[in-house]
Design a protein around this motif. Structure first.
Motif, short mmCIF file in Angstrom:
data_model
loop_
_atom_site.label_atom_id
_atom_site.label_comp_id
_atom_site.label_asym_id
_atom_site.label_seq_id
_atom_site.Cartn_x
_atom_site.Cartn_y
_atom_site.Cartn_z
N ALA A 345 0.83 -1.21 0.00
CA ALA A 345 0.00 0.00 0.00
C ALA A 345 0.87 1.25 0.00
N THR A 346 0.42 2.25 -0.73
CA THR A 346 1.09 3.56 -0.74
C THR A 346 0.09 4.62 -0.29
N ASN A 347 0.54 5.88 -0.26
CA ASN A 347 -0.26 6.95 0.34
C ASN A 347 -0.62 6.58 1.78
N ILE A 348 0.41 6.31 2.56
CA ILE A 348 0.23 5.71 3.89
C ILE A 348 0.45 6.68 5.04
N ALA A 349 0.56 7.98 4.76
CA ALA A 349 0.67 8.96 5.84
C ALA A 349 -0.61 8.96 6.67
N PRO A 350 -0.51 9.11 7.99
CA PRO A 350 -1.71 9.03 8.84
C PRO A 350 -2.70 10.15 8.62
N TRP A 351 -2.25 11.29 8.05
CA TRP A 351 -3.18 12.39 7.82
C TRP A 351 -3.97 12.22 6.52
N LEU A 352 -3.67 11.18 5.74
CA LEU A 352 -4.44 10.84 4.55
C LEU A 352 -5.53 9.84 4.90
N LEU A 353 -6.63 9.86 4.15
CA LEU A 353 -7.62 8.79 4.21
C LEU A 353 -7.36 7.91 2.99
N THR A 354 -6.87 6.70 3.22
CA THR A 354 -6.37 5.83 2.15
C THR A 354 -7.38 4.72 1.85
N VAL A 355 -7.69 4.53 0.56
CA VAL A 355 -8.82 3.70 0.17
C VAL A 355 -8.38 2.48 -0.64
N ALA A 356 -8.84 1.31 -0.22
CA ALA A 356 -8.67 0.07 -0.95
C ALA A 356 -9.87 -0.15 -1.87
N LEU A 506 -21.91 -13.45 -7.55
CA LEU A 506 -20.86 -13.73 -6.57
C LEU A 506 -21.13 -12.97 -5.28
N ALA A 507 -20.52 -13.44 -4.19
CA ALA A 507 -20.62 -12.72 -2.92
C ALA A 507 -20.08 -11.31 -3.10
N ALA A 508 -20.73 -10.33 -2.47
CA ALA A 508 -20.29 -8.94 -2.63
C ALA A 508 -20.63 -8.15 -1.36
N PRO A 509 -19.77 -7.19 -1.01
CA PRO A 509 -18.54 -6.85 -1.72
C PRO A 509 -17.42 -7.83 -1.41
N ARG A 510 -16.41 -7.88 -2.30
CA ARG A 510 -15.19 -8.63 -2.10
C ARG A 510 -14.03 -7.66 -2.26
N VAL A 511 -12.91 -7.91 -1.60
CA VAL A 511 -11.72 -7.09 -1.81
C VAL A 511 -11.06 -7.53 -3.10
N SER A 512 -10.80 -6.59 -3.99
CA SER A 512 -10.24 -6.92 -5.31
C SER A 512 -8.79 -7.39 -5.19
N ALA A 513 -8.42 -8.32 -6.05
CA ALA A 513 -7.07 -8.89 -6.01
C ALA A 513 -6.00 -7.85 -6.28
N PHE A 514 -6.30 -6.85 -7.11
CA PHE A 514 -5.29 -5.84 -7.46
C PHE A 514 -5.07 -4.80 -6.37
N SER A 515 -5.96 -4.73 -5.39
CA SER A 515 -5.89 -3.68 -4.37
C SER A 515 -4.70 -3.89 -3.45
N SER A 516 -3.85 -2.86 -3.30
CA SER A 516 -2.65 -2.98 -2.47
C SER A 516 -3.01 -3.08 -0.99
N ARG A 517 -2.27 -3.92 -0.28
CA ARG A 517 -2.55 -4.22 1.12
C ARG A 517 -1.53 -3.59 2.07
N GLY A 518 -1.90 -3.58 3.38
CA GLY A 518 -0.95 -3.25 4.43
C GLY A 518 -0.10 -4.48 4.70
N PRO A 519 0.83 -4.42 5.69
CA PRO A 519 0.98 -3.34 6.67
C PRO A 519 1.67 -2.11 6.11
N ASN A 520 1.60 -1.05 6.90
CA ASN A 520 2.22 0.23 6.56
C ASN A 520 3.73 0.05 6.55
N SER A 521 4.36 0.31 5.40
CA SER A 521 5.79 0.04 5.24
C SER A 521 6.67 1.10 5.91
N LEU A 522 6.12 2.27 6.22
CA LEU A 522 6.90 3.32 6.88
C LEU A 522 6.66 3.37 8.38
#
Length: 771
Positions: A345-356, A506-522
């Motif tokens: 996952a990128t855009n991982i600063a805590p003051w951002l609202l980051t969306v998967a 299909l069951a919904a919602p599902r998390v998309s395979a392309f969506s970047s995951r945590g943990p926060n790298s910084l």
């Protein structure tokens, strides 16, 4: 005229070559200098500020003000201080060591990371935009800034019929650009700017370098529209998803037909075009942030980001711009990225609202019928008709000279033998490492003379693609069945049917395979992403400049998920105009759901395993609960200053970044002390405690009781167990105690703290890893 001597010619050539080599070795750099000391103005840059920037540049250009002015690209002074200029690495290093400079960033390129989606989330698609039980009529007072590829103002999604005059507090402008672009603003699109200097400097350098290497390259940078007009489609798509007006008949070539609109259809739009055909450069992005802050937007939406792993917060333009936006009361919402893996996952600063990104319950599918009658559904936007079944072979059987069957199985460019492929349906493969996109593979197959394509997508992203010939994309498991049929049948055949809209398969919602995951790298103490939203196969407005006669298109990515949250944030801002960015963010996070539409745990693609907080943060956004969160976790700019101290910034750096005389308090706060609406303990050894403070925004007399779903191998207790409020706006604190029970656990484990009131539930995800 006297002829030049050989010595003079050599001298002139050496000067020319020196200048040319300098142009190749220099690159645009951003010199970031923290909080602005003066406010910018729309009439231009303050003369004293510009003079100061030129003086700094002259110091690395042998004292030459002429060279300093020639190298200067931008001055930033609206939301923060700094400038952009063409510099060599050596010059950038000298400037980085100067007093008052926080960081010097190379001008890197960033990547751009719905009729039904709002219905799916409970905001029904009609001409109203109301959340049940709440009036959001004040949307017209909310201004959303979009930093992207611009906008197509003539789209029906952006008409201003029935809208009131532009808010008087608006400080922005409508920068129309080239007269030929015919760009105009209205009461819906109230501001538009474009930024080209950083892009042109880098792309022109690349073109010139190709010429030096002997390639016949055009030395002009190709710019389709030097204006805020969107010639790529991406910006128009995300803007209409967040804030588009109601459109009665929206569809993609007849697919997904119905009424459609954005989440906050009456909110105002301000466009900041910083992304072009070849990407988005840091110098231009920071200029866009600088102006957006100065212009007076309420929310900024950024559907783009860096490649993982992300650099330090104050070496990243989105982190820098969003930090200074937050100090001005502006919430910045960003996409998590499309790299797919954990820790990506990128855009991982805590003051951002980051969306998967995740799915809705609507798919666009094309059926493949095999010769034995087996019917298979695959993802596609292709509407071509095939009259009958035709011969079907693996692309490996159509390999061209110099290509192995394995290589041709991926339908690489020039890898297919036209004689073998002609008139057949080819079964191709696509993987994460494929050099061609899904669309490009269909073009390669068509050029080879084939009549159709079945694509085995080993990434299993489930992205519907507008292939250029009859085609359908299937996952690996289905692909194996197709290959088994080909290998066991004497004359295998198949037919590919036109794509159609399918609901609820299909069951919904599902998390998309392309969506970047945590943990926060910084900062692993801060959970990222924060929430998830629909981002798979989203239908929204489009730019006809990209595809003639096409007003709407279907796209997938966290880029599409981000504006869904932007639209929701605008609704919250309309109802609660005085709420801070952190308060709005908290309401979105704590009301998110971890259950699908059938009441089961949300799962992930492609594995089908239960989603965890690294997949979707606090869960999928739930607009029906968003305006009544009950309790919020609020944080002020002062709290984020303490966060910077906790990750190692000293007093001097803190003062430059934030302005004033801020100092780190003693003892230095812990990173986990930030009042975040999630709790992560990445190195639990023995015991640990985390304290949070919640503010009552529900009924004045409210009582909440706690329940705990403890992570595996961890004992979790909360004190106090009851929070009793007697007034609106009052705050109370609680402490969560962690104790390792099974220290042998090597991976992250997950749980939650749930506060239950008479009308509200406030859920806080827990993420723990043993040291």
């Amino acid at each position: 005229m006297a002829s030049l001597s050989l010595t003079t010619i050599i001298l002139l050539l050496s000067i020319v070559l020196a200048e040319f080599n300098y142009s190749l070795s220099s690159q645009v750099h951003v010199v970031y200098m923290g909080k602005a000391t003066k406010s910018g103005n729309d009439a231009g840059i303050d003369d004293d500020t510009l003079y100061h920037d030129h003086q700094m540049l002259a110091s690395v250009h042998d004292g030459s003000l002429e060279k300093a002015r020639a190298s200067h690209i931008y001055t930033y002074q609206g939301g923060f201080r700094g400038f952009a200029a063409k510099l060599t690495k050596e010059q950038a290093s000298i400037l980085a060591a100067m007093p008052g400079v926080i960081s010097v960033l190379p001008n890197l390129k960033r990547k751009l990371h719905t009729t039904h989606s709002w219905d799916f989330m409970g905001l029904h698609t009609n001409e109203g935009t109301e959340v049940p039980g709440y009036s959001t009529k004040d949307q017209e007072n909310v201004i959303i800034g979009f930093i992207d590829t611009g906008i197509w103002p003539e789209s029906p999604s952006f008409h201003d019929e029935g809208m009131s005059p532009v808010p008087s507090r608006w400080n922005g402008s409508c920068q129309v650009g080239d007269p030929s672009s015919n760009f105009t603003c209205n009461k819906k699109i109230i501001g538009a700017r474009y930024y080209l200097s950083g892009y042109e400097a880098e792309e022109q350098k690349q073109k010139n370098y190709q010429v030096v290497e002997g390639e016949d390259a055009d030395t002009d940078v190709i710019i389709k529209s030097k204006s805020p007009r969107d010639t790529m489609g991406h910006g128009t798509h995300i803007t209409s998803t967040a804030a588009g007006r109601y459109v009665k008949n929206m569809s993609y070539k007849g697919l997904g037909i119905g009424g459609g609109r954005g989440g906050a259809q009456m909110a105002r739009i301000a466009v900041y075009k910083a992304c072009w055909e070849m990407g988005c450069y840091d110098a231009d992005l920071l200029a866009a942030f600088d102006d957006a802050i100065k212009d007076g937007v309420d929310i900024i939406s950024v559907s783009l980001g860096p490649d993982p792993p992300q650099d330090d917060y104050f070496k990243d333009p989105i982190s820098i711009g969003s930090f200074h936006a937050l100090t001005k009361g502006i919430l910045v919402i960003s996409s998590a990225g499309n790299a797919g893996g954990y820790g990506m996952a990128t855009n991982i600063a805590p003051w951002l609202l980051t969306v998967a990104a995740g799915s809705t319950d609507r798919d666009f599918a094309s059926a493949v019928v095999l010769g034995d009658g087996t019917k298979i559904l695959g993802d596609s936007l292709t509407r071509y008709n095939m009259s009958s079944s035709i011969s079907t072979i693996s692309a490996s059987e159509a390999n061209a000279a110099y290509f192995t069957p394995s290589q041709s199985s991926f339908c690489l460019d020039s890898s297919l033998n036209e004689t073998k492929a002609k008139g057949k349906i080819l079964v191709c493969r696509h993987s994460e490492s494929s050099s061609d996109t899904r669309m490009e593979k269909s073009e390669i197959v068509k050029r080879a003379g084939a009549s159709g394509m079945i694509l085995i997508d080993e990434t299993e992203y489930r992205v519907a693609t507008p292939f250029v010939l009859p085609a359908s994309s299937v996952n690996r498991e289905v692909g194996d069945k197709i290959m088994s049929y080909l290998n066991t049948t004497r004359s295998p055949k198949s037919i590919i049917l036109p794509a159609r809209t399918i609901m609820g398969s299909l069951a919904a919602p599902r998390v998309s395979a392309f969506s970047s995951r945590g943990p926060n790298s910084l900062t692993p103490d801060i959970l990222k992403p924060d929430v998830a939203a629909p981002g798979l196969n989203i239908l929204a407005a489009w730019s006809p400049a990209k595809d003639k006669c096409m007003q709407f298109n279907v796209l997938s990515g966290t880029s599409m998920a981000c504006p869904h949250v932007t639209g929701i944030a605008a609704l919250v801002k309309a109802v609660y105009p005085t709420w801070s960015p952190s308060a709005i963010k908290s309401a979105i996070m704590t009301t998110a759901t971890i259950l699908d539409k059938k009441g089961n745990n949300v799962i992930t693609d492609p594995e089908g395993t239960p989603a965890n907080p690294f997949d979707f943060g606090s869960g999928f956004i739930d607009p029906t609960r968003i305006l009544n969160p009950g309790l919020i976790f609020d944080s002020s700019p002062l709290n984020y200053k303490s966060f910077l101290c906790s990750i190692g910034y000293d007093n001097h750096s803190l003062q430059i970044i934030t302005g004033g005389s801020s100092e780190c308090i003693k003892p230095i706060p812990r990173t986990s002390d930030l009042n975040y609406a999630s709790i992560t303990v990445p190195n639990l050894k023995g015991s640990y405690r985390v304290t949070r403070t919640v503010t009552n925004v529900g009924d004045p007399w409210s009582v909440y009781q706690v329940s705990v779903d403890a992570p595996k191998g961890v004992n979790v207790t909360v004190s106090p167990k009851v929070l009793a409020f007697q007034s609106y706006g009052s705050s109370k604190s609680f402490t969560v105690y962690f104790r390792a029970v099974d220290p042998n656990l090597q991976d992250y484990v997950f749980g939650s703290v749930l506060w239950r009131g008479n009308k509200n539930m406030v859920r806080v995800p827990l993420v723990v890893k043993m040291q």
